[in-house]
Design a protein around this motif. Sequence first.
Motif, short mmCIF file in Angstrom:
data_model
loop_
_atom_site.label_atom_id
_atom_site.label_comp_id
_atom_site.label_asym_id
_atom_site.label_seq_id
_atom_site.Cartn_x
_atom_site.Cartn_y
_atom_site.Cartn_z
N GLU A 113 4.72 4.19 6.85
CA GLU A 113 5.27 2.85 6.61
C GLU A 113 6.67 2.85 6.01
N MET A 114 7.11 3.98 5.45
CA MET A 114 8.39 4.02 4.75
C MET A 114 9.28 5.07 5.41
N SER A 115 10.58 4.83 5.38
CA SER A 115 11.50 5.80 5.97
C SER A 115 11.44 7.11 5.19
N ILE A 116 11.66 8.21 5.91
CA ILE A 116 11.52 9.52 5.31
C ILE A 116 12.55 9.76 4.20
N GLY A 117 13.77 9.30 4.40
CA GLY A 117 14.80 9.50 3.39
C GLY A 117 14.46 8.81 2.08
N THR A 118 14.02 7.58 2.18
CA THR A 118 13.67 6.82 0.98
C THR A 118 12.43 7.40 0.31
N ALA A 119 11.40 7.67 1.10
CA ALA A 119 10.15 8.19 0.53
C ALA A 119 10.37 9.54 -0.14
N TYR A 120 11.09 10.43 0.51
CA TYR A 120 11.31 11.75 -0.06
C TYR A 120 12.19 11.69 -1.30
N MET A 171 0.81 -1.19 0.00
CA MET A 171 0.00 0.00 0.00
C MET A 171 0.86 1.26 0.00
N MET A 172 2.03 1.20 0.63
CA MET A 172 2.86 2.39 0.72
C MET A 172 3.31 2.85 -0.67
N TYR A 173 3.54 1.92 -1.58
CA TYR A 173 3.94 2.33 -2.93
C TYR A 173 2.76 2.92 -3.71
N ALA A 174 1.56 2.49 -3.41
CA ALA A 174 0.38 3.07 -4.06
C ALA A 174 0.19 4.51 -3.61
N THR A 175 0.30 4.77 -2.30
CA THR A 175 0.15 6.14 -1.82
C THR A 175 1.30 7.02 -2.31
N LEU A 176 2.50 6.47 -2.37
CA LEU A 176 3.64 7.23 -2.87
C LEU A 176 3.46 7.56 -4.35
N THR A 177 2.97 6.61 -5.12
CA THR A 177 2.70 6.86 -6.54
C THR A 177 1.66 7.96 -6.70
N GLY A 178 0.61 7.91 -5.89
CA GLY A 178 -0.39 8.97 -5.93
C GLY A 178 0.20 10.33 -5.57
N ALA A 179 1.09 10.35 -4.58
CA ALA A 179 1.74 11.60 -4.18
C ALA A 179 2.60 12.15 -5.32
N ILE A 180 3.29 11.27 -6.01
CA ILE A 180 4.13 11.69 -7.15
C ILE A 180 3.26 12.25 -8.26
N LEU A 181 2.19 11.55 -8.60
CA LEU A 181 1.31 12.02 -9.68
C LEU A 181 0.67 13.36 -9.33
N ALA A 182 0.25 13.52 -8.07
CA ALA A 182 -0.35 14.79 -7.64
C ALA A 182 0.68 15.92 -7.70
N GLU A 183 1.91 15.64 -7.33
CA GLU A 183 2.97 16.66 -7.38
C GLU A 183 3.27 17.05 -8.82
N LEU A 239 -4.49 22.41 -5.06
CA LEU A 239 -5.11 21.12 -4.79
C LEU A 239 -4.11 19.98 -5.01
N GLY A 240 -3.32 20.07 -6.06
CA GLY A 240 -2.33 19.03 -6.34
C GLY A 240 -1.31 18.89 -5.22
N TYR A 241 -0.81 20.03 -4.73
CA TYR A 241 0.16 19.95 -3.64
C TYR A 241 -0.49 19.49 -2.33
N LEU A 242 -1.71 19.89 -2.09
CA LEU A 242 -2.42 19.43 -0.89
C LEU A 242 -2.56 17.90 -0.91
N ILE A 243 -2.97 17.37 -2.05
CA ILE A 243 -3.10 15.92 -2.19
C ILE A 243 -1.73 15.26 -2.09
N ALA A 244 -0.74 15.83 -2.77
CA ALA A 244 0.61 15.25 -2.76
C ALA A 244 1.16 15.14 -1.34
N PHE A 245 1.06 16.23 -0.57
CA PHE A 245 1.59 16.19 0.79
C PHE A 245 0.78 15.27 1.69
N GLY A 246 -0.53 15.22 1.49
CA GLY A 246 -1.36 14.30 2.27
C GLY A 246 -0.98 12.85 2.02
N LEU A 247 -0.81 12.50 0.74
CA LEU A 247 -0.43 11.12 0.41
C LEU A 247 1.00 10.82 0.84
#
Length: 106
Positions: free
Chosen positions: A52-59, A1-13, A37-45
């Motif tokens: 679930e993921m380390s901050i360094g890797t996720a960012y 699930m963490m990769y799905a939310t990260l993918t959504g965050a990337i697409l929103a950004e 709206l895009g940045y709001l969604i991106a930061f939320g996701l």
Amino acid sequence: MMYATLTGAILAEILATTSMKYSDGFTRLWPSLGTALGYLIAFGLLAQTLREMSIGTAYAIWSGAGTAAIAAIGMVFIGEPVNAAKILGVLLVVAGVVVLNLGGAH
């Protein structure tokens, strides 16, 4: 699930940054709202991903993938100049994200 939310965050950004290009310095309503709206969604996701993921890797993945995608969008769709240095830069960003992932994504 963490990769799905990260993918959504990337697409929103990517949507937000592309919208910002067309906002004309935040003087055009719809692209400006798309940016916000895009940045709001991106930061939320991204925040959900960090549960679930380390901050360094996720960012690194979020910012690296977004940077590479926006650079490609600029060159392919917006008419920004393409040269070997830009292509090499995008490839180095992608390579950096891959190396960070080899260290573990948890």
